[in-house]
Design a protein around this motif. Sequence first.
Motif, PDB file in Angstrom:
ATOM      1  N   ARG A   3      -9.909   7.975   0.920  1.00 21.58           N
ATOM      2  CA  ARG A   3      -9.030   7.006   1.575  1.00 21.58           C
ATOM      3  C   ARG A   3      -7.634   7.616   1.615  1.00 21.58           C
ATOM      4  NH1 ARG A   3      -6.377   1.512   0.753  1.00 21.58           N
ATOM      5  NH2 ARG A   3      -6.726   0.527   2.789  1.00 21.58           N
ATOM      6  N   LEU A   4      -7.148   7.873   2.827  1.00 21.41           N
ATOM      7  CA  LEU A   4      -5.899   8.610   3.009  1.00 21.41           C
ATOM      8  C   LEU A   4      -4.866   7.756   3.715  1.00 21.41           C
ATOM      9  CD1 LEU A   4      -5.196  12.217   3.943  1.00 21.41           C
ATOM     10  CD2 LEU A   4      -4.420  10.502   5.572  1.00 21.41           C
ATOM     11  N   LEU A   5      -3.625   7.845   3.237  1.00 18.82           N
ATOM     12  CA  LEU A   5      -2.475   7.218   3.883  1.00 18.82           C
ATOM     13  C   LEU A   5      -1.631   8.293   4.535  1.00 18.82           C
ATOM     14  CD1 LEU A   5      -0.531   4.842   4.457  1.00 18.82           C
ATOM     15  CD2 LEU A   5       0.484   5.275   2.199  1.00 18.82           C
ATOM     16  N   ASP A   6      -1.455   8.199   5.842  1.00 18.65           N
ATOM     17  CA  ASP A   6      -0.602   9.127   6.592  1.00 18.65           C
ATOM     18  C   ASP A   6       0.723   8.431   6.867  1.00 18.65           C
ATOM     19  OD1 ASP A   6       0.394  11.191   8.161  1.00 18.65           O
ATOM     20  OD2 ASP A   6      -0.641  10.507   9.979  1.00 18.65           O
ATOM     21  N   VAL A   7       1.788   8.898   6.214  1.00  9.34           N
ATOM     22  CA  VAL A   7       3.104   8.262   6.298  1.00  9.34           C
ATOM     23  C   VAL A   7       3.955   8.983   7.339  1.00  9.34           C
ATOM     24  CG1 VAL A   7       5.209   7.724   5.011  1.00  9.34           C
ATOM     25  CG2 VAL A   7       2.974   7.471   3.919  1.00  9.34           C
ATOM     26  N   ALA A   8       4.687   8.189   8.132  1.00 11.44           N
ATOM     27  CA  ALA A   8       5.451   8.721   9.272  1.00 11.44           C
ATOM     28  C   ALA A   8       4.485   9.417  10.228  1.00 11.44           C
ATOM     29  CB  ALA A   8       6.567   9.654   8.813  1.00 11.44           C
ATOM     30  N   THR A   9       3.450   8.688  10.615  1.00 13.13           N
ATOM     31  CA  THR A   9       2.348   9.282  11.382  1.00 13.13           C
ATOM     32  C   THR A   9       2.768   9.764  12.757  1.00 13.13           C
ATOM     33  OG1 THR A   9       0.030   8.948  12.011  1.00 13.13           O
ATOM     34  CG2 THR A   9       1.531   7.089  12.382  1.00 13.13           C
ATOM     35  N   GLY A  10       3.815   9.159  13.338  1.00 11.73           N
ATOM     36  CA  GLY A  10       4.223   9.574  14.681  1.00 11.73           C
ATOM     37  C   GLY A  10       3.079   9.406  15.665  1.00 11.73           C
ATOM     38  N   GLU A  51      -6.525   2.679  10.844  1.00  9.14           N
ATOM     39  CA  GLU A  51      -5.736   1.452  10.798  1.00  9.14           C
ATOM     40  C   GLU A  51      -4.258   1.821  10.942  1.00  9.14           C
ATOM     41  OE1 GLU A  51      -4.575  -2.243   7.781  1.00  9.14           O
ATOM     42  OE2 GLU A  51      -6.064  -0.735   7.165  1.00  9.14           O
ATOM     43  N   LEU A  52      -3.613   1.321  11.985  1.00  4.45           N
ATOM     44  CA  LEU A  52      -2.202   1.603  12.235  1.00  4.45           C
ATOM     45  C   LEU A  52      -1.356   0.467  11.668  1.00  4.45           C
ATOM     46  CD1 LEU A  52      -2.484   2.872  15.914  1.00  4.45           C
ATOM     47  CD2 LEU A  52      -2.200   4.266  13.861  1.00  4.45           C
ATOM     48  N   VAL A  53      -0.341   0.830  10.876  1.00  2.00           N
ATOM     49  CA  VAL A  53       0.473  -0.162  10.179  1.00  2.00           C
ATOM     50  C   VAL A  53       1.955   0.143  10.410  1.00  2.00           C
ATOM     51  CG1 VAL A  53       1.112  -1.118   7.930  1.00  2.00           C
ATOM     52  CG2 VAL A  53      -1.276  -0.494   8.396  1.00  2.00           C
ATOM     53  N   GLU A  54       2.721  -0.850  10.824  1.00  2.00           N
ATOM     54  CA  GLU A  54       4.168  -0.707  10.930  1.00  2.00           C
ATOM     55  C   GLU A  54       4.774  -1.027   9.572  1.00  2.00           C
ATOM     56  OE1 GLU A  54       7.948  -2.475  13.526  1.00  2.00           O
ATOM     57  OE2 GLU A  54       5.882  -2.927  14.117  1.00  2.00           O
ATOM     58  N   GLY A  55       5.562  -0.116   9.025  1.00  2.00           N
ATOM     59  CA  GLY A  55       6.107  -0.357   7.700  1.00  2.00           C
ATOM     60  C   GLY A  55       7.095   0.709   7.273  1.00  2.00           C
ATOM     61  N   PRO A  61       3.750  -1.063   2.018  1.00  2.00           N
ATOM     62  CA  PRO A  61       3.156  -2.403   1.919  1.00  2.00           C
ATOM     63  C   PRO A  61       1.700  -2.377   1.456  1.00  2.00           C
ATOM     64  CG  PRO A  61       3.108  -1.678   4.197  1.00  2.00           C
ATOM     65  CD  PRO A  61       3.797  -0.581   3.411  1.00  2.00           C
ATOM     66  N   PHE A  62       1.452  -1.664   0.342  1.00  3.46           N
ATOM     67  CA  PHE A  62       0.093  -1.510  -0.160  1.00  3.46           C
ATOM     68  C   PHE A  62       0.073  -1.703  -1.676  1.00  3.46           C
ATOM     69  CE2 PHE A  62       0.681   1.505   3.410  1.00  3.46           C
ATOM     70  CZ  PHE A  62      -0.116   0.865   4.348  1.00  3.46           C
ATOM     71  N   PRO A  63      -1.064  -2.133  -2.219  1.00  2.00           N
ATOM     72  CA  PRO A  63      -1.172  -2.323  -3.673  1.00  2.00           C
ATOM     73  C   PRO A  63      -1.120  -0.990  -4.422  1.00  2.00           C
ATOM     74  CG  PRO A  63      -2.953  -3.448  -2.501  1.00  2.00           C
ATOM     75  CD  PRO A  63      -2.286  -2.551  -1.511  1.00  2.00           C
ATOM     76  N   ALA A  84      12.713   7.650  -2.898  1.00  2.00           N
ATOM     77  CA  ALA A  84      12.052   6.341  -2.910  1.00  2.00           C
ATOM     78  C   ALA A  84      10.631   6.456  -2.359  1.00  2.00           C
ATOM     79  CB  ALA A  84      12.861   5.334  -2.097  1.00  2.00           C
ATOM     80  N   PHE A  85      10.453   7.257  -1.317  1.00  6.12           N
ATOM     81  CA  PHE A  85       9.105   7.486  -0.789  1.00  6.12           C
ATOM     82  C   PHE A  85       8.234   8.180  -1.811  1.00  6.12           C
ATOM     83  CE2 PHE A  85       6.568  11.015   1.086  1.00  6.12           C
ATOM     84  CZ  PHE A  85       5.437  10.260   1.380  1.00  6.12           C
ATOM     85  N   LEU A  86       8.755   9.187  -2.507  1.00  8.30           N
ATOM     86  CA  LEU A  86       7.955   9.899  -3.500  1.00  8.30           C
ATOM     87  C   LEU A  86       7.490   8.944  -4.601  1.00  8.30           C
ATOM     88  CD1 LEU A  86       9.974  13.240  -3.863  1.00  8.30           C
ATOM     89  CD2 LEU A  86       8.044  12.740  -2.349  1.00  8.30           C
ATOM     90  N   ARG A  87       8.373   8.055  -5.037  1.00  5.73           N
ATOM     91  CA  ARG A  87       7.978   7.075  -6.058  1.00  5.73           C
ATOM     92  C   ARG A  87       6.902   6.134  -5.521  1.00  5.73           C
ATOM     93  NH1 ARG A  87      13.659   7.133  -6.938  1.00  5.73           N
ATOM     94  NH2 ARG A  87      13.914   5.252  -5.675  1.00  5.73           N
ATOM     95  N   GLU A  88       7.055   5.703  -4.270  1.00  2.16           N
ATOM     96  CA  GLU A  88       6.082   4.812  -3.668  1.00  2.16           C
ATOM     97  C   GLU A  88       4.735   5.517  -3.468  1.00  2.16           C
ATOM     98  OE1 GLU A  88       6.379   1.127  -2.146  1.00  2.16           O
ATOM     99  OE2 GLU A  88       6.864   1.696  -4.202  1.00  2.16           O
ATOM    100  N   ALA A  89       4.776   6.778  -3.089  1.00  2.00           N
ATOM    101  CA  ALA A  89       3.528   7.539  -2.946  1.00  2.00           C
ATOM    102  C   ALA A  89       2.805   7.618  -4.280  1.00  2.00           C
ATOM    103  CB  ALA A  89       3.821   8.936  -2.403  1.00  2.00           C
ATOM    104  N   ALA A  90       3.562   7.891  -5.349  1.00  2.00           N
ATOM    105  CA  ALA A  90       2.950   7.938  -6.681  1.00  2.00           C
ATOM    106  C   ALA A  90       2.358   6.580  -7.051  1.00  2.00           C
ATOM    107  CB  ALA A  90       3.991   8.365  -7.716  1.00  2.00           C
ATOM    108  N   ARG A  91       3.030   5.517  -6.680  1.00  2.00           N
ATOM    109  CA  ARG A  91       2.538   4.168  -7.025  1.00  2.00           C
ATOM    110  C   ARG A  91       1.220   3.849  -6.341  1.00  2.00           C
ATOM    111  NH1 ARG A  91       2.425  -0.597  -4.647  1.00  2.00           N
ATOM    112  NH2 ARG A  91       3.717   0.035  -2.857  1.00  2.00           N
ATOM    113  N   VAL A  92       1.103   4.176  -5.035  1.00  2.00           N
ATOM    114  CA  VAL A  92      -0.100   3.778  -4.293  1.00  2.00           C
ATOM    115  C   VAL A  92      -1.259   4.752  -4.481  1.00  2.00           C
ATOM    116  CG1 VAL A  92       1.267   2.538  -2.576  1.00  2.00           C
ATOM    117  CG2 VAL A  92       0.538   4.896  -2.096  1.00  2.00           C
ATOM    118  N   LEU A  93      -0.988   5.920  -5.069  1.00  2.00           N
ATOM    119  CA  LEU A  93      -2.071   6.866  -5.343  1.00  2.00           C
ATOM    120  C   LEU A  93      -2.903   6.401  -6.536  1.00  2.00           C
ATOM    121  CD1 LEU A  93      -0.384  10.357  -4.919  1.00  2.00           C
ATOM    122  CD2 LEU A  93      -2.377   9.536  -3.644  1.00  2.00           C
TER     123      LEU A  93
END
Length: 236
Positions: A3-10, A51-55, A61-63, A84-93
């Motif tokens: 399960r992969l999250l692509d951030v700033a997918t463009g 799944e495309l998500v605006e955020g 916006p993920f657990p 802040a993104f790096l911290r959030e990436a660590a949180r959702v991983l």
Amino acid sequence: GVRLLDVATGPGFVAEAAAKQGAEVVALDFSAKMLDLARERLKDSVGDRIELVEGDAQKLPFPDSSFDAVACCFGVLHLPVPEAFLREAARVLRPGGKLAFTVWAPPPKTQAMDVMFSAVRQHGDPSVPLPEGPPFFKYADAAGAAAALAEAGLEGATTEEVAMRWEVPGADDAFVAFRDGTGRTAALLAAQTSEQLAAIQSAVREASEAARASPQGPVSFAMPCVLTVARKPGAA
């Protein structure tokens, strides 16, 4: 599958590649227009598997512990506070999950950037105010990237330079791409006077002509990127 999250997918290039490899993909971008572009581009291939998500990358916006991997392709430097993104990436991983991101290598290795920034220094004003953000090549430095990742709670950071080239057909195409298709560099150019901008464009055009492999061939610049990968502590 992963399960992969692509951030700033463009336009969704990383999301598309991951979906084709069988990953379950969530692709996030703050821009609704970019998500519309991705949706249109992917509709006939793997659009039904993404799944495309605006955020906001800095407030995902993920657990907690909801992804096996997080990717960010050239998005880190568009963020006002990348930490802040790096911290959030660590949180959702999930424990053992990995974050991977790319940034541009610094000039002169990235020849198009070297041409552009040299032209600004010679013919314009590089000291104009720019949007908030980190030093442009901060995360291209292995030690700096590893320190930021460790601060965010990630470990085992590795950094690798990846060779790439950028080819455009016309001598003005590189300038137009920087002016119309980038973030902070576009802001740098927009802050120049009309006379400065014309001189910068002329200098970039001249350097672009010199970068043709043959008189009728494309303009070709070496544009290596830096790929950094780190993992969240714990068992996968």
